[in-house]
Scaffold this active site. Structure first.
Site, PDB file in Angstrom:
ATOM      1  N   ARG A 121       0.723  -1.235   0.145  1.00  0.00           N
ATOM      2  CA  ARG A 121      -0.159  -0.055   0.058  1.00  0.00           C
ATOM      3  C   ARG A 121       0.772   1.412   0.039  1.00  0.00           C
ATOM      4  O   ARG A 121       0.699   2.377  -0.763  1.00  0.00           O
ATOM      5  CB  ARG A 121      -0.943   0.033   1.268  1.00  0.00           C
ATOM      6  CG  ARG A 121      -2.138  -1.042   0.891  1.00  0.00           C
ATOM      7  CD  ARG A 121      -2.970  -1.275   2.046  1.00  0.00           C
ATOM      8  NE  ARG A 121      -4.093  -1.914   1.625  1.00  0.00           N
ATOM      9  CZ  ARG A 121      -5.212  -2.322   2.473  1.00  0.00           C
ATOM     10  NH1 ARG A 121      -5.355  -1.841   3.554  1.00  0.00           N
ATOM     11  NH2 ARG A 121      -6.208  -2.979   1.905  1.00  0.00           N
ATOM     12  N   TYR A 163      -6.166  -0.893  -7.125  1.00  0.00           N
ATOM     13  CA  TYR A 163      -5.217  -2.211  -6.606  1.00  0.00           C
ATOM     14  C   TYR A 163      -4.904  -2.027  -5.130  1.00  0.00           C
ATOM     15  O   TYR A 163      -4.463  -0.874  -4.723  1.00  0.00           O
ATOM     16  CB  TYR A 163      -4.340  -2.782  -7.534  1.00  0.00           C
ATOM     17  CG  TYR A 163      -3.356  -2.172  -8.262  1.00  0.00           C
ATOM     18  CD1 TYR A 163      -2.664  -0.980  -7.731  1.00  0.00           C
ATOM     19  CD2 TYR A 163      -2.670  -2.553  -9.479  1.00  0.00           C
ATOM     20  CE1 TYR A 163      -1.362  -0.480  -8.172  1.00  0.00           C
ATOM     21  CE2 TYR A 163      -1.411  -2.229  -9.848  1.00  0.00           C
ATOM     22  CZ  TYR A 163      -1.002  -1.149  -9.396  1.00  0.00           C
ATOM     23  OH  TYR A 163       0.258  -0.460  -9.978  1.00  0.00           O
ATOM     24  N   GLU A 164      -4.279  -3.121  -4.650  1.00  0.00           N
ATOM     25  CA  GLU A 164      -3.991  -2.842  -3.084  1.00  0.00           C
ATOM     26  C   GLU A 164      -5.115  -2.386  -2.391  1.00  0.00           C
ATOM     27  O   GLU A 164      -4.872  -1.749  -1.444  1.00  0.00           O
ATOM     28  CB  GLU A 164      -2.717  -2.527  -2.856  1.00  0.00           C
ATOM     29  CG  GLU A 164      -1.604  -3.015  -3.717  1.00  0.00           C
ATOM     30  CD  GLU A 164      -1.417  -4.449  -3.980  1.00  0.00           C
ATOM     31  OE1 GLU A 164      -1.989  -5.167  -2.956  1.00  0.00           O
ATOM     32  OE2 GLU A 164      -0.746  -5.210  -4.762  1.00  0.00           O
ATOM     33  N   GLY A 165      -6.351  -2.480  -2.557  1.00  0.00           N
ATOM     34  CA  GLY A 165      -7.440  -1.928  -1.740  1.00  0.00           C
ATOM     35  C   GLY A 165      -7.894  -0.668  -2.195  1.00  0.00           C
ATOM     36  O   GLY A 165      -6.967   0.141  -2.394  1.00  0.00           O
TER      37      GLY A 165
END
Lengths: 596, 596
Positions: free
Chosen positions: A297, A441-443
């Protein structure tokens, strides 16, 4: 196409003048991370990214990765593979990894400018080594010694790369829904079966092995997210002695066709009874996953920063070159057929927005990397704990704000080019398309907001926020008597008090109604991001004034800070009003009436 | 791919319930534009756009237009040409053109829903007939009778299409810099020589002739924008008697490679002594050009609206289907493996933002089209003059707000899909790429802002604003006693007063410093747009309550209006603060210090 010069001067300013990294590295025991060494790393990183990676960016977008269904192999764009070989030869792969595992042992904060340069130069290429970084973290913290020996060392050496195999067609955010199975085998391994999607660097031609870190369920696992375990699944099998074996039963089934990052291989990965090795404890895969995820993140936040910086550099160049119309207050360059568009206030609004978000965002992002170093190497347990709380609090802010600002900056930069920005040859539209993935992406941004509001505020009683508010208070107190800083210190102190009060308001409402957490989350995250940036801008002015930088540099920092306080910080007013209006207006409409 | 259903119910609501178009059409003398006729047009338009145009959208993006350098011809994507033939056969080309020139004579406001449907169904295709519309306006208002006979009638019949040839490599916004030359010829025509870029529909395979409207300079023309004339330059020469002649010396030199609208032919056009006919008076081309441009600006605003609506429809569908996580306040669908994501407040925030901007924006855009009809057909000179002032004031707001909101809505809609939004097969990323052009062409957002602040406020002493403020005041007064509307009327009245005061503040500053106009312009435009939308939302609630629509419809309007007032209207706070901070923070930094 768009050009790129690594912003070494500002990187050094942030790292050394604003954040005082040199003294901190020494205190944390990074004896090799002297100013000279870090400077040399930055210089060499600039050379590599400007001359090797940046020139491949446009071609990578145009050519993309290609997939051969007959063999399941992926061919990366021309030059990508050779650039990776140079990256490995240059010793970049293990820059911030432990010396005992073959790395260079530099602090994370010294590696972060390199990361920004790579992303700015060629985001699609940067995704290949990025994923190795996440796998490294997971193996470092959760891998058994033989796993570190067999799998981690080759990754740190750059001989192999890693992946994170989380998402499945029916589960993205909601990992509790995942179906991939892991069957125990007599030799202590597990047979992994299932389909993963959106796997970045899942297959490529850079290295002769790829180490997949795969979330799967053991046969007797509890339902939901408490029943997930993490496995190492190499593309080519590796014995406990490290010897390469047969091809494993994992295969790329397709490449996705995407809006951007065409040079990145985004793979569907099919596991068909593939040999996998459990990492950490059974059913504790989610904790191990978060080790990768938090690293990833922060890294994705830096992607937003890098793209924003590249876009901003090109917008500035174009705004100085492009002659169009006269300034409303009279011709500024009467000898030219028209004034350069940088004279127009609205073009300056777009340019200064980019400058303020990029340079302020750099301090925000690099500070988070320094916290990683303190958490890992601080001598004092209380200091480590505090840094950990603050890092947890800042991670969703860094991820969401730097990526959304990356989208915004690439938007403004393209807009500065007018219609030419929409044309591929200028390269601005690629930056905008590439940036668009970073808020997903990655949340997604919404997930970051929930992480901040739910975990970092509600569940942790705002521990990280308290540390940050104390930093603001310390700064304001230390500079209370400074006439040069008064214009920033006073509004900053007021915003900090407002931030605290707003947090209390939401907290009280959320106790009564859990949906209020979700209703406030997005606006609270951005409110927080803008106040945090106000702090970093105030500190940047103070740091510039105290430094040996030339007057023009100091003036640019001060004027940009003024712009930030006058024209961007007021965005907090809209976020505050939205938060204070509560969840009612979001929740009242029945789902089946949205298109009544 | 993304789907599209024409939102007939809301289109009718806006046109008939909110705007009272039926009575207005009758009053303006459009005797054929009865409710039955307009309803039939909408039904048939929905059928054509949903079944003919929408299915070609994805393929048009994937295939794009192709150019043959040997012949200078352009081939449009599969199906585009046939769809255009159906469009012409259906009588759509001349829908709102005068009966005496072969059109159907319907009011502009009756054509506007069709325009929205076309743009939503297939923006790239829609650009071909769009440009004909601009050429029609120019020829209608400035063309000589023989020119209308020879060139306009075939365009209205759809047999030929039109273009607007303004931009050159060195001049976009700044038309004063244009270099294309027009040499008088013995036969009364002019020989046109020069290069135009970004010419939408400059070459294609739909029709056997294309009518270019070209800005160029006469030999003795004054420098700058006062020396520009407008010419008709057909692809194939046409005699004064309308007979087709030889191929003219105009040729497509290349197609641009763009971020989106791949199905639109964006051409470099080379004029090499091509035969052209002056339209209107010499050196008065800019006035004629603005006739095209104002029409085109409203039309591009509708493009933003159409794309936003299509994106929103798909985001809503996905949010109801996609199961992921449980509501924080407890499972809403315990029988399913997870709740549909529409239960999550942050997903609702994105959906309601789209709904509020799309439906409110529809009222804003359609109202502007009604003003065009009043300006053209109002019986009373004072009414026409007032409508003209208001239309001039609203045109930059409609263009800039609907397109920027289009970008925002396609952004939110893509975000609702998570990572799947980034994948081409879902079609959401195409909508985002296509939307991105709308804030650039026909004048960037910054240019709209300058037009609003400079021409429509400063030069016109706010004549249009006064009309709009009176409309707000009339509405507030008429509904002052309504408990059901009090929650909207009170804040609306306060915002209107604030709007007026803010305008005065800027005006006073601008008298002292012309750069204050440019410094305030962007934020003033969006401030204005959000207050205007508050008015349309309040009126929408009132209109819904007074209508025979079902309770669910009325509830949806009211809840969306509440959301708008609680969560979007507060954006005015940030814009107001930015305006009030003045131009200083934009202007202080020297141009050479931006990267000091």
């Amino acid at each position: 196409m768009s050009s790129y010069r690594a912003p070494l001067s500002d990187m050094r300013f942030v790292l050394f003048d604003v954040l005082g990294a040199e003294a901190l590295f020494a205190r944390l025991g990074f004896t090799d991370a002297t100013r000279d060494i870090v400077d040399a790393v930055l210089e060499e990183g600039a050379r590599f990214t400007e001359t090797v990676l940046a020139p491949l960016n446009r071609g990578g977008d145009a050519t993309g990765c290609s997939y051969d269904p007959a063999t399941g192999t992926v061919t990366t764009p021309p030059g990508f593979k050779e650039a990776y070989a140079q990256y490995v030869d240059g010793g970049w792969a293990g820059l911030v990894s432990p010396v005992e595992l073959g790395g260079q042992g530099l602090p994370q904060a010294a590696g972060v400018p390199l990361k920004e340069m790579i992303d700015a130069a060629n985001l699609a290429w940067g995704n290949f080594p990025l994923l190795s970084h996440g796998a490294t973290e997971a193996l470092l913290h959760h891998g058994a010694p033989w796993q570190q020996e067999a799998f981690l060392k080759p990754i740190i050496a750059g001989r192999w790369t890693g992946t994170m195999c989380l998402t499945e067609p029916q589960c993205g955010t909601d990992l509790g829904l995942l179906k991939t199975r892991a069957e125990p085998q007599p030799d202590g391994s597990h047979a992994i079966t299932g389909t993963k999607i959106f796997i970045t660097a899942g297959e490529h031609d850079f290295t002769d092995n790829i180490v997949h870190l795969v979330l799967a369920r053991l046969p007797d696992a509890p339902a939901g997210s408490k029943g997930i375990s993490l496995f190492i699944v190499p593309k080519t099998k590796v014995g406990r002695d490290g010897a390469m074996g047969a091809r494993n039963a994992v295969r790329c089934g397709a490449l996705e066709h995407k809006m951007g990052i065409h040079g990145s291989a985004t793979c569907v990965m099919n596991f068909d009874g593939a040999q996998g090795w459990l990492i950490g404890a059974p059913n504790k895969g989610l904790a191990a996953m978060f080790t990768m995820m938090n690293t990833a993140r922060l890294a994705v936040g830096l992607q937003g920063l890098g793209l924003a910086d590249r876009a901003w550099q090109n917008a500035l160049r174009y705004a100085r070159e492009r002659l169009q119309m006269r300034a409303l207050s009279g011709a500024k360059f009467p000898d030219k057929p028209a004034d350069p568009i940088i004279v127009h206030p609205d073009v300056r609004r777009m340019l200064l927005t980019q400058k303020a978000l990029v340079e302020g965002g750099r301090a925000l992002g690099y500070h988070a990397a320094l916290l990683v170093d303190i958490v890992g190497h601080g001598a004092d347990a209380a200091e480590r704990e505090q840094a950990d709380a603050l890092l947890g609090f800042l991670t969703p802010i860094v991820k969401a704000c730097l990526t959304e600002w990356g989208v915004e900056c690439t938007y403004h930069a393209l807009q500065c080019f007018g219609g030419h920005g929409y044309i591929a040859e200028h390269g601005m539209e690629q930056l905008a398309r590439d940036a668009r993935i970073t808020t997903l992406y990655e949340g997604t941004t919404g997930i970051q907001a929930l992480d901040l509001m739910g975990r970092k505020i509600m569940q942790s009683q705002g521990a990280g926020l308290r540390v940050f508010l104390q930093m603001i208070e310390d700064f304001c107190r230390a500079n209370a008597g400074s006439p040069a800083l008064a214009e920033f210190v006073e509004p900053l102190r007021a915003k900090a008090a407002e931030w605290q009060a707003l947090t209390m308001t939401i907290g009280q409402r959320a106790v009564a109604d859990a949906d209020e957490v979700g209703a406030a989350a997005y606006d609270y995250l951005f409110y927080s991001g803008y106040v945090a940036l106000a702090y970093w801008w105030a500190r940047s002015v103070a740091a510039a004034d105290a430094s040996a930088h030339p007057e023009a540099f100091k003036d640019a920092k001060r004027q940009t800070a003024r712009f930030y306080f006058a024209r961007l910080l007021p965005r907090t007013l809209a976020h505050k009003a939205a938060i204070e209006s509560g969840g009612g207006s979001l929740l009242a409409l029945e789902a089946d009436r949205f298109d009544a």
